[in-house]
Design an enzyme around this catalytic site. Sequence first.
Site, PDB file in Angstrom:
ATOM      1  N   LYS A 238       0.812  -1.223   0.000  1.00  0.00           N
ATOM      2  CA  LYS A 238       0.000   0.000   0.000  1.00  0.00           C
ATOM      3  C   LYS A 238       0.843   1.270   0.000  1.00  0.00           C
ATOM      4  CE  LYS A 238      -4.021  -1.632   2.450  1.00  0.00           C
ATOM      5  NZ  LYS A 238      -4.535  -1.750   3.790  1.00  0.00           N
ATOM      6  N   ARG A 239       1.984   1.173   0.650  1.00  0.00           N
ATOM      7  CA  ARG A 239       2.860   2.344   0.722  1.00  0.00           C
ATOM      8  C   ARG A 239       3.205   2.904  -0.649  1.00  0.00           C
ATOM      9  NH1 ARG A 239       7.881   1.834   1.787  1.00  0.00           N
ATOM     10  NH2 ARG A 239       7.897  -0.438   1.708  1.00  0.00           N
TER      11      ARG A 239
END
Length: 469
Positions: A238-239
Amino acid sequence: MTVRTRFAPSPTGYLHVGGARTALFSWLYARKHGGRFVLRIEDTDLERSTQESINAILESMTWLGLEYDEGPFYQTHHFERYNEVIGELMNKGLAYRCNCSKERLDELRQQQMQRKEKPRYDGHCRHAEVSRDEPHVIRFKNPTDGVVLVEDLIRGRVPFGNAELDDLIIRRTDGAPTYNLSVVVDDHDMGITHVIRGDDHLNNTPRQINMLKALGWAVPQYGHVPMILGDDGARLSKRHGAVSVMQYKEAGFLPEALLNYLVRLGWSHGDQELFSIDEMVQLFELGAVNKSASSFNTEKLSWINQQYIKNADPLRVAHLLSSHLGDRGIDPAEGPELAAVVEAQRERASTLEELAQISLFYYRDFTRYDEKAAKKAFKGAAIEPLERIKGRLAQLTEWNRQAIHQALEQTVAELGIGFGKLGMPLRLAVTGGAPSPELDLTLYLVGQGACLRRIDQAINHIQQQETPA
Ligand code: GLU
């Protein structure tokens, strides 16, 4: 032999691009070989599996067009069958009950770590008499010597020494079968010939092969797909921005562009970048997939998406774009034909979101102008050309590109000015500064009423600026 592949996601989150690539490879392999593609939902982890994730997976598969020939099958519907197979292994003496306490196992691990050994179960209960009435797990009796050779379609030969493996738990104390057992049973029962999955499962493969052999079942072929890294070299997460398939839909990527990007990630065919689905099916080779991890490159994905937006049927792009406009409160029925707007604007956008954003002015008036452009174009000297063109445009009885073009030419000729002196302020007046195509086409699409209204507004705007406070 009919090729049968499967995609077997655990519904513990959305479908991410790594999973989608694995599904794509598995789907392509089945399609290429005239086989069948099976979808199996591995929902045995009752605590972490959710209906929401199942829906997200199904929705993503549908959006991507990775249609499955069979399924979705749910592992939670197969518990009886798993227990039957566990019973069979017990009867054949290939599995045993184990009641080793957590304390014993912890201590064993500690000792092994101290001796710098790989922590593994020592087979303590292989010969113990553990009653079925006391709490216990069931372990598979893994062979203690010899080598399991995984002939991987992507990795090549990967040998595993049995001495490295241990007696795997196949049923937990609560009676639930474990991942490796349920996968073995399902892959067999579903007649899977090719297991194509993420390489995070490579270490499970020798264990699964041992169980298949113990049961006298055929061993499928395996292809372990390397993982995807973010551009910083860490595993994609997700980062790194959007990783869920549906987020790409929302951001305005076309499904075939995402598939095209994913197929190219770690695989190539000469220097060809764009592949239709049919070409992918024809040309894709598992054996030609890179063994090492690939890095996800958002810019490249955007470039591919742009090519697809540019080349797709404008009616289809219009259809997809309308929901992005709808999200902005615009009903494309109340304005120029959307397919024509798509053709006029699409070279300037790499996603449908961008395309929606730069096409708002065709459907909606505005009161703000791009500041930089306004500084340049909205000067006192622009008022007269704007007044003149407004007069000419107002008189047009036929609103078409040719008539508009003539009106523009006549206005600059009459004033003896360069085209830019009219074109710049007029374009800004009508578009607010959004990227736009040839001026006559822009005006044509915006429509006569809106053009006149916006020219008036621009003149007012300039006059107010010009009036000293
Ligand atoms: N359910 C596993 C996962 O989502 C995949 C298992 C497999 O493909 O064998 O990681």
